[in-house]
Design a protein around this motif. Sequence first.
Motif, PDB file in Angstrom:
ATOM      1  N   ALA A   1       0.851  -1.187   0.000  1.00  0.00           N
ATOM      2  CA  ALA A   1       0.000   0.000   0.000  1.00  0.00           C
ATOM      3  C   ALA A   1       0.890   1.241   0.000  1.00  0.00           C
ATOM      4  O   ALA A   1       2.101   1.144   0.125  1.00  0.00           O
ATOM      5  N   LYS A   2       0.269   2.393  -0.130  1.00  0.00           N
ATOM      6  CA  LYS A   2       1.036   3.643  -0.077  1.00  0.00           C
ATOM      7  C   LYS A   2       1.473   3.915   1.360  1.00  0.00           C
ATOM      8  O   LYS A   2       0.780   3.537   2.303  1.00  0.00           O
ATOM      9  N   PRO A   3       2.631   4.571   1.531  1.00  0.00           N
ATOM     10  CA  PRO A   3       3.082   4.926   2.880  1.00  0.00           C
ATOM     11  C   PRO A   3       2.023   5.758   3.585  1.00  0.00           C
ATOM     12  O   PRO A   3       1.317   6.516   2.935  1.00  0.00           O
ATOM     13  N   PRO A   4       1.858   5.592   4.852  1.00  0.00           N
ATOM     14  CA  PRO A   4       2.693   4.854   5.798  1.00  0.00           C
ATOM     15  C   PRO A   4       2.285   3.397   5.981  1.00  0.00           C
ATOM     16  O   PRO A   4       2.768   2.726   6.880  1.00  0.00           O
ATOM     17  N   PHE A   5       1.414   2.869   5.141  1.00  0.00           N
ATOM     18  CA  PHE A   5       0.930   1.497   5.286  1.00  0.00           C
ATOM     19  C   PHE A   5       1.633   0.523   4.342  1.00  0.00           C
ATOM     20  O   PHE A   5       1.150  -0.580   4.122  1.00  0.00           O
ATOM     21  N   ASP A   6       2.771   0.940   3.794  1.00  0.00           N
ATOM     22  CA  ASP A   6       3.522   0.102   2.865  1.00  0.00           C
ATOM     23  C   ASP A   6       4.212  -1.049   3.595  1.00  0.00           C
ATOM     24  O   ASP A   6       4.430  -0.999   4.790  1.00  0.00           O
ATOM     25  N   HIS A   7       4.523  -2.097   2.831  1.00  0.00           N
ATOM     26  CA  HIS A   7       5.339  -3.177   3.384  1.00  0.00           C
ATOM     27  C   HIS A   7       6.781  -2.921   2.958  1.00  0.00           C
ATOM     28  O   HIS A   7       7.037  -1.977   2.197  1.00  0.00           O
ATOM     29  N   PRO A   8       7.744  -3.706   3.447  1.00  0.00           N
ATOM     30  CA  PRO A   8       9.121  -3.487   2.984  1.00  0.00           C
ATOM     31  C   PRO A   8       9.159  -3.467   1.458  1.00  0.00           C
ATOM     32  O   PRO A   8       8.525  -4.302   0.809  1.00  0.00           O
ATOM     33  N   HIS A   9       9.866  -2.507   0.908  1.00  0.00           N
ATOM     34  CA  HIS A   9       9.937  -2.379  -0.544  1.00  0.00           C
ATOM     35  C   HIS A   9      10.826  -3.486  -1.086  1.00  0.00           C
ATOM     36  O   HIS A   9      12.004  -3.559  -0.763  1.00  0.00           O
TER      37      HIS A   9
END
Length: 87
Positions: free
Chosen positions: A30-38
């Motif tokens: 998801a988009k930051p701040p809910f992203d997982h490790p890239h």
Amino acid sequence: MAGGKTPKFCNEAGVRVIHVGVKEFECIGAKPPFDHPHVFLDMGRENEIVCGYCSTLYKFDPALKEDESRPADALYHEPAHAVAGHG
């Protein structure tokens, strides 16, 4: 990659499949701040790959350009302040 930068894709909409015009890219979830490790994904000789973090299926579509995806909003653009390093 065009300009030497690896494109990033996100699945903010929660779709099952994202079509991309590249075989090497980063998935951020998801988009930051809910992203997982890239994570860097490389399809190699295959035409699809699944992200191990969010289970999004990415399919290569040669009709798309390097900076295109379907759905179109899956291509992630980092905010200008993040790119400039003013964090």
